[in-house]
Design a protein around this motif. Sequence first.
Motif, PDB file in Angstrom:
ATOM      1  N   LEU A 179     -30.031  -8.944   0.023  1.00  0.00           N
ATOM      2  CA  LEU A 179     -31.286  -8.206   0.166  1.00  0.00           C
ATOM      3  C   LEU A 179     -31.114  -6.732  -0.175  1.00  0.00           C
ATOM      4  N   ILE A 180     -29.987  -6.154   0.252  1.00  0.00           N
ATOM      5  CA  ILE A 180     -29.734  -4.738  -0.015  1.00  0.00           C
ATOM      6  C   ILE A 180     -29.545  -4.490  -1.515  1.00  0.00           C
ATOM      7  N   LYS A 181     -28.851  -5.408  -2.169  1.00  0.00           N
ATOM      8  CA  LYS A 181     -28.528  -5.203  -3.584  1.00  0.00           C
ATOM      9  C   LYS A 181     -29.697  -5.551  -4.508  1.00  0.00           C
ATOM     10  N   SER A 182     -30.345  -6.694  -4.273  1.00  0.00           N
ATOM     11  CA  SER A 182     -31.351  -7.160  -5.237  1.00  0.00           C
ATOM     12  C   SER A 182     -32.624  -7.695  -4.592  1.00  0.00           C
ATOM     13  N   ASN A 183     -32.759  -7.477  -3.285  1.00  0.00           N
ATOM     14  CA  ASN A 183     -33.932  -7.924  -2.550  1.00  0.00           C
ATOM     15  C   ASN A 183     -34.119  -9.435  -2.595  1.00  0.00           C
ATOM     16  N   THR A 184     -33.006 -10.160  -2.703  1.00  0.00           N
ATOM     17  CA  THR A 184     -33.051 -11.623  -2.696  1.00  0.00           C
ATOM     18  C   THR A 184     -31.948 -12.148  -1.774  1.00  0.00           C
ATOM     19  N   LEU A 185     -32.205 -13.288  -1.165  1.00  0.00           N
ATOM     20  CA  LEU A 185     -31.191 -13.918  -0.334  1.00  0.00           C
ATOM     21  C   LEU A 185     -30.094 -14.520  -1.196  1.00  0.00           C
ATOM     22  N   SER A 186     -28.922 -14.668  -0.642  1.00  0.00           N
ATOM     23  CA  SER A 186     -27.830 -15.319  -1.355  1.00  0.00           C
ATOM     24  C   SER A 186     -28.059 -16.832  -1.337  1.00  0.00           C
ATOM     25  N   THR A 187     -27.187 -17.551  -1.974  1.00  0.00           N
ATOM     26  CA  THR A 187     -27.288 -19.020  -1.984  1.00  0.00           C
ATOM     27  C   THR A 187     -26.532 -19.638  -0.816  1.00  0.00           C
ATOM     28  N   LYS A 188     -25.876 -18.810  -0.015  1.00  0.00           N
ATOM     29  CA  LYS A 188     -25.073 -19.309   1.102  1.00  0.00           C
ATOM     30  C   LYS A 188     -25.991 -19.718   2.249  1.00  0.00           C
TER      31      LYS A 188
END
Length: 415
Positions: free
Chosen positions: A335-344
């Motif tokens: 979220l901090i880097k690209s405003n998206t959740l990771s796949t984990k």
Amino acid sequence: MSKRYQILIVGGGTAGIMVASSLLRKNPKLQLGIIEPSACHWYQPVWTLVGGGTYSYRKSQRPMKSVIPRLADWIQDSVVSVDAENNRVSTQNGKEYRYEYLVMAPGLKLDPSLIEGLPEVLDKGVVCSNYTDPNHTWDVIKKFNGGTALFVQPPKPYKCGGAPQKIMYLADDYFRRRGIKKKTNVVFASAADAIFAVPEIAKTLWKVVHRKKINVKFGHELKKIDGLNRVAWFKATPNFEEHNPIALDISERDGLVGIKYDMIHVVPINTPPDFVKGTNLVDENGWLDVDPATLQHRRFDNVFGLGDASNVPTSKTGAAIRKQAPVVVENLLGLIKSNTLSTKTYDGYSSCPFITGYGKMVLAEFDYSKKFLPDPKLKRLFIKDSSKEHWRLWVLKKYILPWLYWTKMLKGKEV
């Protein structure tokens, strides 16, 4: 004037420290604060061993300052309210803290008052609980000279699903070693309807129960304790299942079933902390309402919840947190880097080290579906089947897991 943090963590227990340490290992530039009032950090999984007289209570504790990550701000204060609408947390000392992202890891609250008569007798005389004072549990077990030893398991949710059984198995072993087993009735009164939810583990536990001739009473929920007359009063489900039945001093009154005891181990009702129940972050039962896979809050995208206060449908254990923390960390960084959740994602993994006696243990590892999931790393300890009792699993519990906890997990290293 309030202070602002990029990430604010509520709680300095296992979940809070693991998330903070891992985040700062991956990004040392994060502005991170941890709100935690306690001066001590406890490794509670060994309290069963303390209650069984085979581990030092003192060794389960370290100064909170020693586990707080060096790059984090430790706010030694108690949270009184959370305003998720405006990204604010207020504390007992009258301070206010703002955040971009919030991690809720406050643990839970033990509330003896929810069982009538328990506050007056808990940790006194023959009434003990590893959840509150394992040293007193050991004193009670040592001084017990026969009669009815009653062990109570409450309705879920509560910390460590196997804890009420583990201390019972150790106590039974101790009674046998002292030569008082023949004049002792060990009784397990459980609010559940099964010994354990994972079939492979349940099969082994039933062998233990029958070997030790433990009287198991399902469908028994503790409602009241009469400390003066040493009677535990239960709401009993009609036609409850009973195993290894024995003659006991049992009475009935006001719709409750009373069992007379000579010692009793109880579990105070586990609830969310009061300040958590007062927020709009909870479900209808007062637990943090998070997505079971991502651990992101269902209403507030910048809030995550993990550990014992969350409503994920799995056991409340440190082992569960071990798998939850990396998911929260990766999702926050995404979220901090690209405003998206990771796949984990989190699959509901939890584990329960079932101590079945001195030098014996079974390791229950499972996911949301209660599927048995033994860790392949156990083969390094020459353990072929962790659903069976093994002395090497005892070594894992008593020596290896505490070392991994203090030196790896709390340092933000995945194990």
